[in-house]
Design a protein around this motif. Structure first.
Motif, PDB file in Angstrom:
ATOM      1  N   LYS A  58       4.101  40.840   6.300  1.00 23.78           N
ATOM      2  CA  LYS A  58       5.285  40.662   5.325  1.00 23.78           C
ATOM      3  C   LYS A  58       5.952  41.772   5.469  1.00 23.78           C
ATOM      4  CE  LYS A  58       6.668  39.129   0.911  1.00 23.78           C
ATOM      5  NZ  LYS A  58       7.072  37.815   0.563  1.00 23.78           N
ATOM      6  N   ARG A  59       5.190  43.172   5.056  1.00 26.83           N
ATOM      7  CA  ARG A  59       6.057  44.169   5.045  1.00 26.83           C
ATOM      8  C   ARG A  59       5.662  45.022   6.191  1.00 26.83           C
ATOM      9  NH1 ARG A  59       4.239  44.908  -0.385  1.00 26.83           N
ATOM     10  NH2 ARG A  59       2.964  46.697  -0.003  1.00 26.83           N
ATOM     11  N   LYS A 142      13.573  32.749  14.932  1.00 26.59           N
ATOM     12  CA  LYS A 142      14.749  32.697  15.035  1.00 26.59           C
ATOM     13  C   LYS A 142      15.507  34.044  14.393  1.00 26.59           C
ATOM     14  CE  LYS A 142      16.066  29.033  17.380  1.00 26.59           C
ATOM     15  NZ  LYS A 142      16.663  29.411  18.857  1.00 26.59           N
ATOM     16  N   SER A 143      14.911  34.657  13.487  1.00 19.05           N
ATOM     17  CA  SER A 143      15.358  36.078  12.944  1.00 19.05           C
ATOM     18  C   SER A 143      15.305  37.238  13.613  1.00 19.05           C
ATOM     19  CB  SER A 143      14.783  36.174  11.505  1.00 19.05           C
ATOM     20  OG  SER A 143      14.800  34.908  10.621  1.00 19.05           O
ATOM     21  N   THR A 246      15.254  44.434  -1.333  1.00 13.85           N
ATOM     22  CA  THR A 246      14.018  43.826  -0.331  1.00 13.85           C
ATOM     23  C   THR A 246      14.201  44.158   1.210  1.00 13.85           C
ATOM     24  OG1 THR A 246      13.642  42.212  -2.083  1.00 13.85           O
ATOM     25  CG2 THR A 246      12.838  41.921   0.291  1.00 13.85           C
ATOM     26  N   THR A 249      12.938  47.657   1.443  1.00 13.73           N
ATOM     27  CA  THR A 249      11.235  47.599   1.131  1.00 13.73           C
ATOM     28  C   THR A 249      10.624  47.182   2.279  1.00 13.73           C
ATOM     29  OG1 THR A 249      12.003  47.213  -0.981  1.00 13.73           O
ATOM     30  CG2 THR A 249       9.770  47.066  -0.288  1.00 13.73           C
ATOM     31  N   MET A 250      11.253  46.161   3.151  1.00 12.56           N
ATOM     32  CA  MET A 250      10.493  45.645   3.986  1.00 12.56           C
ATOM     33  C   MET A 250      10.795  46.147   5.492  1.00 12.56           C
ATOM     34  SD  MET A 250       9.315  42.625   2.891  1.00 12.56           S
ATOM     35  CE  MET A 250       9.497  41.480   1.932  1.00 12.56           C
ATOM     36  N   GLN A 327      16.720  39.728   6.882  1.00  5.25           N
ATOM     37  CA  GLN A 327      17.246  38.511   6.995  1.00  5.25           C
ATOM     38  C   GLN A 327      16.400  37.548   6.683  1.00  5.25           C
ATOM     39  OE1 GLN A 327      16.691  35.664   9.391  1.00  5.25           O
ATOM     40  NE2 GLN A 327      17.584  34.623   7.641  1.00  5.25           N
ATOM     41  N   ARG A 328      15.112  37.488   7.345  1.00  4.68           N
ATOM     42  CA  ARG A 328      13.882  36.490   6.714  1.00  4.68           C
ATOM     43  C   ARG A 328      13.493  36.568   5.406  1.00  4.68           C
ATOM     44  NH1 ARG A 328      10.768  38.727  10.023  1.00  4.68           N
ATOM     45  NH2 ARG A 328      11.417  37.685  12.139  1.00  4.68           N
ATOM     46  N   PRO A 331      16.362  37.411  -0.432  1.00  2.72           N
ATOM     47  CA  PRO A 331      16.597  36.149  -1.572  1.00  2.72           C
ATOM     48  C   PRO A 331      17.970  35.614  -1.806  1.00  2.72           C
ATOM     49  CG  PRO A 331      16.159  38.195  -2.852  1.00  2.72           C
ATOM     50  CD  PRO A 331      15.909  38.757  -1.215  1.00  2.72           C
ATOM     51  N   GLY A 332      18.806  36.281  -1.113  1.00  2.00           N
ATOM     52  CA  GLY A 332      20.372  35.999  -1.405  1.00  2.00           C
ATOM     53  C   GLY A 332      20.921  35.429  -0.034  1.00  2.00           C
ATOM     54  N   GLY A 333      20.075  35.556   0.846  1.00  2.00           N
ATOM     55  CA  GLY A 333      20.607  34.973   2.232  1.00  2.00           C
ATOM     56  C   GLY A 333      21.412  35.782   3.084  1.00  2.00           C
ATOM     57  N   ASP A 335      22.570  38.149   6.054  1.00  2.00           N
ATOM     58  CA  ASP A 335      22.089  37.907   7.302  1.00  2.00           C
ATOM     59  C   ASP A 335      22.470  38.766   8.214  1.00  2.00           C
ATOM     60  OD1 ASP A 335      21.522  36.848   9.891  1.00  2.00           O
ATOM     61  OD2 ASP A 335      21.703  34.783   9.253  1.00  2.00           O
ATOM     62  N   LEU A 337      21.860  39.478  11.460  1.00  3.26           N
ATOM     63  CA  LEU A 337      22.195  38.832  12.812  1.00  3.26           C
ATOM     64  C   LEU A 337      23.506  38.612  12.907  1.00  3.26           C
ATOM     65  CD1 LEU A 337      18.986  38.515  12.274  1.00  3.26           C
ATOM     66  CD2 LEU A 337      19.072  37.464  14.784  1.00  3.26           C
ATOM     67  N   GLU A 338      23.781  37.929  11.895  1.00  2.09           N
ATOM     68  CA  GLU A 338      25.322  37.267  11.817  1.00  2.09           C
ATOM     69  C   GLU A 338      26.047  38.370  11.700  1.00  2.09           C
ATOM     70  OE1 GLU A 338      26.305  35.428   8.199  1.00  2.09           O
ATOM     71  OE2 GLU A 338      27.543  33.950   9.291  1.00  2.09           O
TER      72      GLU A 338
END
Lengths: 351, 289
Positions: A58-59, A142-143, A246, A249-250, A327-328, A331-333, A335, A337-338
């Motif tokens: 996760k992290r 995909k992320s 986040t 943090t990640m 991205q993964r 919490p707000g989505g 992105d 990559l985009e």
């Protein structure tokens, strides 16, 4: 560079051997309860706690070199004198096992800033004490976009050994003197290399899986970022961003910190450094009340610009390994990559 | 979905609102969408992946959204409680937001998943849901889908209640020691709207900012107590937590205590006062010596 083979049973025994030699072993292992159970890089108590088949923790691995909080020094006050207790900057010998290539590559990138105008003793102390046994990735999901930032699921950057899963266990590439030392010290656990072709096939398939997710021309992207600070694009970039940080943090490469003094009683205390992130408003809030990064759009522009223009400009490397956690887990989505894809198109460097 | 898209288009066309906050299909699953032009309204969707509580985006703390102008927001029944909370606590005026309620059949915890609801992936709050058809809504769209499956697994709150204080202390020590003090729980919370959080104050430093057990406990307990009778149970803090700390368990426990003592369950009616802001002569006070 030499190669070896390691069976699954021998890998478990190797971990037990290292632990028995009073060294620390860090590997992905299970943490948390019920539906919140997940894997994180953790110091192992026993070899059986290692979990190598559940993908990316996760992290990131960064906290093994740069913990969320650490004491920089302690002080004691005696009348008008202050005595400073230095903190040891040598650390227990540590072997990280199962770091995925996007994590293994990160500390080497952050080394640049940690040895820039000041040699950070705590960071370097942990770096020197650590041997990294990386695990080639199956191509993730995909992320993932490691190949877009010049790495890959088989990248050995930052690794002392690289394990690639094969039928017999793992094909082992021995990459550095630290790696050689580990192999020769525990030589009874390693066999002759015989699966180089099989490993290569695994790596090629993994690369194919991730390659299509994103690609861009890094110098063109940097040039666009340097010339488009006021571009319209940034004005609505972060509407869905909560500013929770986040992503940072990640992130295996985000490395900003805050310095705080904390009292321990009345006449003693410690100075600590704690993780911080440019995604919060407080990060750039001036004492006057003015905030030069006045909203979330400005803060997200900073994140992208620092990683893909400022850091490359200063240190010659992109401050991102393409792990995709930002991205993964957003919490707000949001992105990345985009956003990188958008910028690459505007910069004329999309592949 | 047609009804939702049509409604959003109309609200934007006749300039009732300048932005509709809803859900869209992003490159990696469902995500919040900010629709400002009528011809973008067909991007709006609603399905079991729409777990996000969009009422969070109404908070005046989000300065980059305040400048967008008058908003319409898509809410599930559970999220409507957060809209009510923001109105009740005078953060927004009821007439300043157009609430689009969607009838809901439960959501999964994973906006990037396949959207198929199972006993395993259904969000814990859906098990006790009694607001599948939002009451606080200016417009109500969609057919009522079938009820969601009941989540599997033990009732952790009951399990914790059955522990001795020492065991419970050990449980929370272990969970909270993983907190990295990023405060993502606060940032995503619709009810954490303070201009300046007590955790960010440094003179005096009420709560240490370091991620050590003493400060982690101090932060999480402070947040939980500030949430008593206010937490809408949307679970966004749990979803955002980079350490997967089961914050939902302690918030659920506090909500149960508030209900037991004050007969109050977080309401989707903004005119119902919350215990924290009211005084009643018949409030229980046997704990005062």
């Amino acid at each position: 560079m030499s190669a070896k083979t390691l069976t699954q049973a021998d890998l478990t025994s190797l971990v037990s051997d290292i632990l028995a030699a009073d060294k620390r072993v860090v590997a992905p292992s299970l943490v948390g309860i019920g539906p919140l159970e997940h894997i994180e890089y953790r110091p192992l108590h026993k070899a059986e706690d290692m979990v190598l088949d559940r993908g990316l923790p996760k992290r990131s691995i960064k906290e093994m070199f740069f913990p969320p909080t650490e004491v920089v020094f302690r002080w004691k006050q005696k009348k008008s004198d202050v005595a400073i207790d230095e903190i040891p900057t040598t650390f227990q010998q540590t072997v990280v096992i199962g770091a995925l290539p996007c994590d293994a590559a990160a500390p080497g990138i952050v080394d640049r800033v940690m040895n820039w105008d000041y040699r950070d003793e705590l960071w370097n102390g942990r770096r020197e004490a650590t041997t990294i046994v990386a695990m080639a990735c199956d191509g993730g999901d995909k992320s993932c976009f490691c190949t877009a930032v010049g790495l890959g699921p088989e990248s050995s950057k930052g690794a002392d050994l690289l394990l690639t899963p094969v039928k017999a266990g793992y094909h082992v590439d021995v990459l550095t003197p630290k790696g050689e030392e580990l192999v020769s010290k525990y030589s009874k656990r390693f066999g002759e290399a015989k699966s180089a072709d099989e490993a290569k096939k695994y790596q090629e398939a993994a690369r194919k899986k991730v390659e299509g997710n994103l690609s861009f021309d890094a110098p063109k992207m940097r040039a666009w970022l340097e010339g488009n600070f006021e571009n319209e694009y940034w004005r609505t970039i972060a509407l869905r961003c909560h500013g929770c940080g986040t992503c940072a943090t990640m992130c295996p490469t985000c490395h900003c910190f805050d310095i705080v003094d904390e009292n321990e009683g009345v006449l003693a205390g410690e100075r600590r450094r704690n993780w911080d992130t440019c995604q919060t408003g407080k990060f750039t809030l001036h004492g006057s009340g003015h905030n030069p990064r006045h909203d979330q759009n400005a803060r997200f522009r900073q994140r992208v610009t620092h990683k893909f223009a400022i850091y490359p400009g200063k240190f010659g490397e992109i401050l991102c390994t393409g792990c995709g956690r930002c991205q993964r887990q957003c919490p707000g989505g949001m992105d990345l990559l985009e956003i990188l894809g958008d910028i690459a198109r505007m910069a004329g460097g999309a592949a | 979905m047609k009804a939702l898209q049509e409604l959003a288009r109309k609200l934007l066309e006749d300039k009732t609102v300048s932005v509709v906050i809803g859900y869209e299909e992003g490159p990696h699953g469902v995500r919040p969408a900010f629709i400002t032009k009528p011809d973008q309204a067909d991007r709006l969707i609603f399905d079991p992946r729409c777990v996000h509580n969009l009422a969070t985006f109404l908070s005046p703390r989000r300065s980059h959204l305040v400048t967008l102008g008058k908003k319409a927001v898509v809410v599930k029944g559970c999220d409507a409680r957060a809209v009510a909370g923001l109105v009740r606590e005078t953060q927004i005026k009821r007439e300043d937001v157009v609430v689009i309620g969607v009838r809901c059949g439960g959501v999964t915890g994973d906006p990037m998943g396949d959207g198929k609801l199972t006993e395993k992936n259904v969000a814990p709050r859906c098990a006790v849901c009694d607001v599948r058809e939002p009451k606080l809504a200016d417009h109500l769209v969609g057919e009522l889908p079938p009820a969601p499956p009941t989540p599997k697994g033990p009732d952790m709150v009951a399990k914790l209640d059955a522990m001795t204080p020492e065991e419970r202390w050990a449980f929370w020590q272990k969970e909270l020691e993983r907190c990295v003090r990023c405060h993502a729980c606060r940032e995503v919370c619709p009810m954490c709207f303070c201009e300046r959080c007590i955790a960010d104050k440094s003179m005096p430093q009420w709560i240490e900012s370091s991620a050590h057990p003493r400060a982690n406990l101090s932060w999480q307990m402070t947040r939980v107590l500030h949430m008593a009778g206010r937490c809408v149970g949307c679970g966004e803090c749990v979803r955002a937590c980079p350490a997967n700390i089961p914050l939902g368990l302690i918030l659920k426990k506090v909500a149960a205590v508030v209900e037991e003592r004050y007969g109050y369950r977080v309401s989707d009616d903004p005119s119902v006062p919350a215990p924290i802001g009211t005084y009643r002569l018949d409030d229980k006070q046997e704990f005062i010596l």
